[in-house]
Design a protein around this motif. Structure first.
Motif, PDB file in Angstrom:
ATOM      1  N   PHE A  43       0.813  -1.208   0.000  1.00  0.00           N
ATOM      2  CA  PHE A  43       0.000   0.000   0.000  1.00  0.00           C
ATOM      3  C   PHE A  43       0.854   1.269   0.000  1.00  0.00           C
ATOM      4  O   PHE A  43       0.319   2.376   0.118  1.00  0.00           O
ATOM      5  CB  PHE A  43      -0.945  -0.012   1.208  1.00  0.00           C
ATOM      6  CG  PHE A  43      -1.850  -1.210   1.209  1.00  0.00           C
ATOM      7  CD1 PHE A  43      -2.964  -1.259   0.388  1.00  0.00           C
ATOM      8  CD2 PHE A  43      -1.573  -2.309   2.012  1.00  0.00           C
ATOM      9  CE1 PHE A  43      -3.785  -2.365   0.368  1.00  0.00           C
ATOM     10  CE2 PHE A  43      -2.396  -3.422   1.998  1.00  0.00           C
ATOM     11  CZ  PHE A  43      -3.502  -3.452   1.167  1.00  0.00           C
ATOM     12  N   TRP A  47      -2.195   8.401  -1.103  1.00  0.00           N
ATOM     13  CA  TRP A  47      -3.614   8.142  -1.268  1.00  0.00           C
ATOM     14  C   TRP A  47      -4.358   9.448  -0.969  1.00  0.00           C
ATOM     15  O   TRP A  47      -4.111  10.089   0.052  1.00  0.00           O
ATOM     16  CB  TRP A  47      -4.085   7.062  -0.297  1.00  0.00           C
ATOM     17  CG  TRP A  47      -3.409   5.742  -0.484  1.00  0.00           C
ATOM     18  CD1 TRP A  47      -2.132   5.401  -0.146  1.00  0.00           C
ATOM     19  CD2 TRP A  47      -3.967   4.577  -1.068  1.00  0.00           C
ATOM     20  NE1 TRP A  47      -1.877   4.100  -0.475  1.00  0.00           N
ATOM     21  CE2 TRP A  47      -2.987   3.575  -1.041  1.00  0.00           C
ATOM     22  CE3 TRP A  47      -5.221   4.279  -1.599  1.00  0.00           C
ATOM     23  CZ2 TRP A  47      -3.209   2.294  -1.537  1.00  0.00           C
ATOM     24  CZ3 TRP A  47      -5.445   2.994  -2.088  1.00  0.00           C
ATOM     25  CH2 TRP A  47      -4.452   2.028  -2.060  1.00  0.00           C
ATOM     26  N   LEU A 110      -7.191   0.181   3.386  1.00  0.00           N
ATOM     27  CA  LEU A 110      -6.739   0.646   2.082  1.00  0.00           C
ATOM     28  C   LEU A 110      -7.016  -0.398   1.006  1.00  0.00           C
ATOM     29  O   LEU A 110      -7.016  -0.081  -0.173  1.00  0.00           O
ATOM     30  CB  LEU A 110      -5.255   1.009   2.124  1.00  0.00           C
ATOM     31  CG  LEU A 110      -4.948   2.294   2.894  1.00  0.00           C
ATOM     32  CD1 LEU A 110      -3.453   2.584   2.892  1.00  0.00           C
ATOM     33  CD2 LEU A 110      -5.719   3.464   2.330  1.00  0.00           C
ATOM     34  N   LYS A 113     -10.229   0.780   0.195  1.00  0.00           N
ATOM     35  CA  LYS A 113     -10.074   2.221  -0.090  1.00  0.00           C
ATOM     36  C   LYS A 113     -11.156   3.057   0.569  1.00  0.00           C
ATOM     37  O   LYS A 113     -11.497   4.147   0.099  1.00  0.00           O
ATOM     38  CB  LYS A 113     -10.053   2.475  -1.596  1.00  0.00           C
ATOM     39  CG  LYS A 113      -8.976   1.723  -2.337  1.00  0.00           C
ATOM     40  CD  LYS A 113      -9.089   1.968  -3.831  1.00  0.00           C
ATOM     41  CE  LYS A 113      -8.059   1.156  -4.558  1.00  0.00           C
ATOM     42  NZ  LYS A 113      -8.575   0.057  -5.293  1.00  0.00           N
ATOM     43  N   LYS A 130      -5.468   5.741  -4.817  1.00  0.00           N
ATOM     44  CA  LYS A 130      -4.020   5.842  -4.868  1.00  0.00           C
ATOM     45  C   LYS A 130      -3.614   6.758  -6.028  1.00  0.00           C
ATOM     46  O   LYS A 130      -4.144   6.651  -7.142  1.00  0.00           O
ATOM     47  CB  LYS A 130      -3.378   4.465  -5.042  1.00  0.00           C
ATOM     48  CG  LYS A 130      -1.885   4.481  -4.822  1.00  0.00           C
ATOM     49  CD  LYS A 130      -1.342   3.103  -4.685  1.00  0.00           C
ATOM     50  CE  LYS A 130       0.144   3.173  -4.352  1.00  0.00           C
ATOM     51  NZ  LYS A 130       0.724   1.849  -4.291  1.00  0.00           N
TER      52      LYS A 130
END
Length: 131
Positions: A43, A47, A110, A113, A130
């Protein structure tokens, strides 16, 4: 003079055994430290998204480091509300629900999301993508 060889024959293998155990433990620790140093969070990166809900809304920027620690920037009405740090929990990308110094808490992942947030007596949802 007494013969000391039988005692040496007994002590020598025992001392080697304990050295071997210590050496194995040291080697295991080195391998574990190397694995942590070589780890890269899937990840990792920047973001960006929004949060909205009861009475407040704004922008979120999550900067995920190589190790999975996160710098969270929360902006409200175009001004930075606060910057704080948290981390990811496990391979699912779940956010560690650590409160900011002001009390803002992100829940979620994440991987999806998205998630929910709480701040004082308000709550709502958030989502990011992202960059």
């Amino acid at each position: 003079m007494k013969n000391i060889y039988p005692k040496l024959l007994l002590i020598l293998p025992l001392s080697l055994l304990s050295c071997t155990e210590v050496t194995d433990e040291v080697i295991n620790n080195i391998h574990q430290n190397n694995a942590q140093e070589n780890y890269t969070s899937p990840f990792m990166g920047k973001w960006v998204g929004t949060y909205s809900g009861d009475a407040i809304s704004g922008t979120l920027i999550l900067n995920v480091s190589k190790s999975g620690s996160i710098e969270v920037t929360r902006a409200e009405n175009g001004a930075v509300g606060e910057v704080y740090y948290t981390s990811l929990q496990g391979p699912s990308g779940a956010l560690n629900p650590a409160p900011s110094p002001k009390g803002f808490i992100l829940y979620g992942s994440l991987y999806t999301k998205s998630g929910t947030w709480n701040f004082k007596h308000w709550s709502g949802s958030w989502s990011v993508a992202k960059q």
